[in-house]
Motif scaffolding. Sequence first.
Motif, PDB file in Angstrom:
ATOM      1  N   TRP A 274      -2.092   9.383   4.079  1.00 45.35           N
ATOM      2  CA  TRP A 274      -1.740   9.563   5.561  1.00 45.35           C
ATOM      3  C   TRP A 274      -1.576  10.946   5.896  1.00 45.35           C
ATOM      4  O   TRP A 274      -1.961  11.322   6.963  1.00 45.35           O
ATOM      5  CB  TRP A 274      -0.275   8.750   5.814  1.00 45.35           C
ATOM      6  CG  TRP A 274      -0.694   7.532   5.747  1.00 45.35           C
ATOM      7  CD1 TRP A 274      -1.709   6.398   5.205  1.00 45.35           C
ATOM      8  CD2 TRP A 274       0.509   6.213   5.807  1.00 45.35           C
ATOM      9  NE1 TRP A 274      -1.229   5.274   5.201  1.00 45.35           N
ATOM     10  CE2 TRP A 274      -0.101   4.978   5.526  1.00 45.35           C
ATOM     11  CE3 TRP A 274       1.741   6.582   6.003  1.00 45.35           C
ATOM     12  CZ2 TRP A 274       0.614   3.888   5.602  1.00 45.35           C
ATOM     13  CZ3 TRP A 274       2.400   5.385   5.849  1.00 45.35           C
ATOM     14  CH2 TRP A 274       1.933   4.034   5.712  1.00 45.35           C
ATOM     15  N   ALA A 275      -1.025  11.798   4.992  1.00 45.54           N
ATOM     16  CA  ALA A 275      -0.804  13.390   5.114  1.00 45.54           C
ATOM     17  C   ALA A 275      -2.049  13.872   4.267  1.00 45.54           C
ATOM     18  O   ALA A 275      -1.980  13.939   3.072  1.00 45.54           O
ATOM     19  CB  ALA A 275       0.398  13.598   4.835  1.00 45.54           C
ATOM     20  N   GLU A 276      -2.995  14.369   4.966  1.00 48.42           N
ATOM     21  CA  GLU A 276      -4.012  15.050   4.426  1.00 48.42           C
ATOM     22  C   GLU A 276      -3.971  16.500   4.358  1.00 48.42           C
ATOM     23  O   GLU A 276      -3.920  17.142   5.430  1.00 48.42           O
ATOM     24  CB  GLU A 276      -5.515  14.643   4.978  1.00 48.42           C
ATOM     25  CG  GLU A 276      -5.654  13.161   5.035  1.00 48.42           C
ATOM     26  CD  GLU A 276      -7.103  12.907   4.995  1.00 48.42           C
ATOM     27  OE1 GLU A 276      -7.549  11.854   5.511  1.00 48.42           O
ATOM     28  OE2 GLU A 276      -7.896  13.431   4.140  1.00 48.42           O
ATOM     29  N   GLY A 277      -3.885  17.128   3.363  1.00 49.60           N
ATOM     30  CA  GLY A 277      -3.768  18.604   3.389  1.00 49.60           C
ATOM     31  C   GLY A 277      -5.027  19.180   2.352  1.00 49.60           C
ATOM     32  O   GLY A 277      -5.818  18.549   1.719  1.00 49.60           O
ATOM     33  N   GLU A 278      -4.968  20.407   2.362  1.00 46.69           N
ATOM     34  CA  GLU A 278      -5.941  21.070   1.674  1.00 46.69           C
ATOM     35  C   GLU A 278      -6.012  20.913  -0.078  1.00 46.69           C
ATOM     36  O   GLU A 278      -7.110  20.958  -0.614  1.00 46.69           O
ATOM     37  CB  GLU A 278      -6.231  22.707   1.950  1.00 46.69           C
ATOM     38  CG  GLU A 278      -6.511  22.757   3.383  1.00 46.69           C
ATOM     39  CD  GLU A 278      -6.381  24.313   3.641  1.00 46.69           C
ATOM     40  OE1 GLU A 278      -6.823  24.595   4.781  1.00 46.69           O
ATOM     41  OE2 GLU A 278      -5.734  25.027   2.860  1.00 46.69           O
TER      42      GLU A 278
ATOM     43  N   HIS B 275      -7.284   6.896   1.599  1.00 48.29           N
ATOM     44  CA  HIS B 275      -6.996   8.221   2.551  1.00 48.29           C
ATOM     45  C   HIS B 275      -5.615   8.329   2.678  1.00 48.29           C
ATOM     46  O   HIS B 275      -4.965   7.400   3.307  1.00 48.29           O
ATOM     47  CB  HIS B 275      -7.789   7.971   4.065  1.00 48.29           C
ATOM     48  CG  HIS B 275      -9.323   7.750   3.786  1.00 48.29           C
ATOM     49  ND1 HIS B 275     -10.319   8.726   3.573  1.00 48.29           N
ATOM     50  CD2 HIS B 275      -9.968   6.698   3.697  1.00 48.29           C
ATOM     51  CE1 HIS B 275     -11.422   8.320   3.553  1.00 48.29           C
ATOM     52  NE2 HIS B 275     -11.310   6.963   3.670  1.00 48.29           N
TER      53      HIS B 275
ATOM     54  N   VAL C  17       9.223  10.532  -3.386  1.00 47.05           N
ATOM     55  CA  VAL C  17       8.317  10.776  -2.311  1.00 47.05           C
ATOM     56  C   VAL C  17       7.294   9.543  -1.919  1.00 47.05           C
ATOM     57  O   VAL C  17       6.940   9.039  -3.069  1.00 47.05           O
ATOM     58  CB  VAL C  17       7.424  11.899  -2.192  1.00 47.05           C
ATOM     59  CG1 VAL C  17       6.518  12.066  -3.614  1.00 47.05           C
ATOM     60  CG2 VAL C  17       6.743  12.207  -1.051  1.00 47.05           C
ATOM     61  N   PRO C  18       7.418   8.926  -0.874  1.00 51.78           N
ATOM     62  CA  PRO C  18       6.651   7.692  -0.661  1.00 51.78           C
ATOM     63  C   PRO C  18       5.214   8.349  -0.669  1.00 51.78           C
ATOM     64  O   PRO C  18       4.899   9.311  -0.110  1.00 51.78           O
ATOM     65  CB  PRO C  18       6.982   7.292   0.788  1.00 51.78           C
ATOM     66  CG  PRO C  18       8.221   8.014   0.956  1.00 51.78           C
ATOM     67  CD  PRO C  18       8.148   9.322   0.428  1.00 51.78           C
TER      68      PRO C  18
ATOM     69  N   ASP D  47      -0.894  14.806  -0.405  1.00 52.33           N
ATOM     70  CA  ASP D  47      -0.366  16.276  -0.397  1.00 52.33           C
ATOM     71  C   ASP D  47       0.969  16.355  -0.885  1.00 52.33           C
ATOM     72  O   ASP D  47       1.753  16.217   0.196  1.00 52.33           O
ATOM     73  CB  ASP D  47      -0.966  17.011   0.789  1.00 52.33           C
ATOM     74  CG  ASP D  47      -0.353  18.623   0.822  1.00 52.33           C
ATOM     75  OD1 ASP D  47      -0.812  19.029   2.162  1.00 52.33           O
ATOM     76  OD2 ASP D  47       0.140  19.108  -0.034  1.00 52.33           O
TER      77      ASP D  47
ATOM     78  N   SER E  30       0.773  -1.180   0.019  1.00 48.98           N
ATOM     79  CA  SER E  30       0.060  -0.080  -0.089  1.00 48.98           C
ATOM     80  C   SER E  30       0.825   1.410   0.033  1.00 48.98           C
ATOM     81  O   SER E  30       0.243   2.422  -0.129  1.00 48.98           O
ATOM     82  CB  SER E  30      -1.066  -0.031   1.298  1.00 48.98           C
ATOM     83  OG  SER E  30      -0.150   0.101   2.314  1.00 48.98           O
ATOM     84  N   VAL E  31       2.026   1.027   0.041  1.00 50.30           N
ATOM     85  CA  VAL E  31       2.966   2.319   0.158  1.00 50.30           C
ATOM     86  C   VAL E  31       4.127   2.133  -1.081  1.00 50.30           C
ATOM     87  O   VAL E  31       4.692   1.042  -1.198  1.00 50.30           O
ATOM     88  CB  VAL E  31       3.836   2.618   1.463  1.00 50.30           C
ATOM     89  CG1 VAL E  31       4.338   3.906   1.245  1.00 50.30           C
ATOM     90  CG2 VAL E  31       2.645   2.704   2.531  1.00 50.30           C
TER      91      VAL E  31
END
Lengths: 149, 145
Positions: B111-115, B109, B43-44, B59, B27-28
Motif C-alpha cells: 500500500w505504501a510504495e517507496g523507492e 503491491h 508495523v502493519p 517500504d 491480507s494485512v
Amino acid sequence: MRDVDSHSRIEVIHVDECLELLRTAQVGRLAFVNGAASADVLPVNYVLDGDAVVFATATGSKLWSSERGSVAFEVDATDVETQSGWSVVVHGLAQEITSVDAPGLVARLRALPLNPWAGGDRPHLVRIAPRSITGRRVGGRGGPHDQDR
Amino acid sequence: MTKTDETRAALNELSPDECIRLLGDQSVGRLAVAFPGEPPTVVPVNYLIEGDVIVFRSDLGQKLTRLRQQPVAFELDHIDYVHRTGWSVLVQGVAYEATHFETDHLALHPWAEGEKSHWVRIVPSSITGRRLVLPEWPRSSRGYL
C-alpha cells in the motif's frame, strides 16, 4: 500541517492526533522481547490514562523478564478496500501497578472504563509510561503508476 | 507429542492448520522485530502467504530494509466487537530478503510504495494461535458495571 512523503504516500501523524486515535480504539497489541530475543505480540483491551496506556493481563509482569519492561504498544486500523490505514506505536516502560503503589494512582486506574474485573481472577494491571508516540498513515495508491483510479 | 483437538479447545488454542488458513484469509498483518536494546518495532504490512511462508514487500524504513536472518514475529488478529470474541495468530520465524526469482510470480503491491521497497520472506519456526476471550464491554464510556 501534514507531512506526506510524496512518493510513498506515507503521512506522519503528529503526537496530538496519535493520542486522539488511541482514544478511539479499544484493542491494541502489546509487543515485548521474549526469552528467545524475538518479539511476542498480545492483543489486549486497553484505555488511556492521560497519555499512558493501561491494560490488564492474566500474568502481568511475568511476561517480561525485568520489573519494568521496555515495550511497544501498537494500535491500527486498516481498510483493505481502499488500501488505507493508520498505525500508532507507543514505546515506553511497562510497569505492573499493585496495591503497593500510590493509592491515588491505583484508585484512578481502577476507575477507568477498563473492564476485565468481571468474571474470575484478579488480573494484573499494567501501565505503559510513554517515551515516544509515533504514527503513520497510508492513504491509497494514487500516483502516476497507478492504473486503477 | 501433538495436542488433541479437545485439549486445544480447552486452552482456546488454534491448530497450526487453522492458523495457516486464517493467514490465507487475511491480507494485512503486523511485523514485530526486536532489535537489541530497543523496544520492539511493530508495523502493519500487506502480505501474501505461500504454503507456510509469509511474503511481504513494503517500504519499512531504514531499520527494516535489511532483514537478514533476523528472528521476527508476525501477528494477525481479528476482534468481533459485537460478539466480544476474536482470535490471534503469532508466527515466530526468520526473515530473509527474497530474490526476484522467489517473488516474480506473486501479485503483491504494498500500500505504501517507496523507492526502497524490499521483498521479505518469513520462514516460520512456530505458528500458534488462540481464541481471545474478551471482557464484557462497559455499558457507557464513563464507567463499568
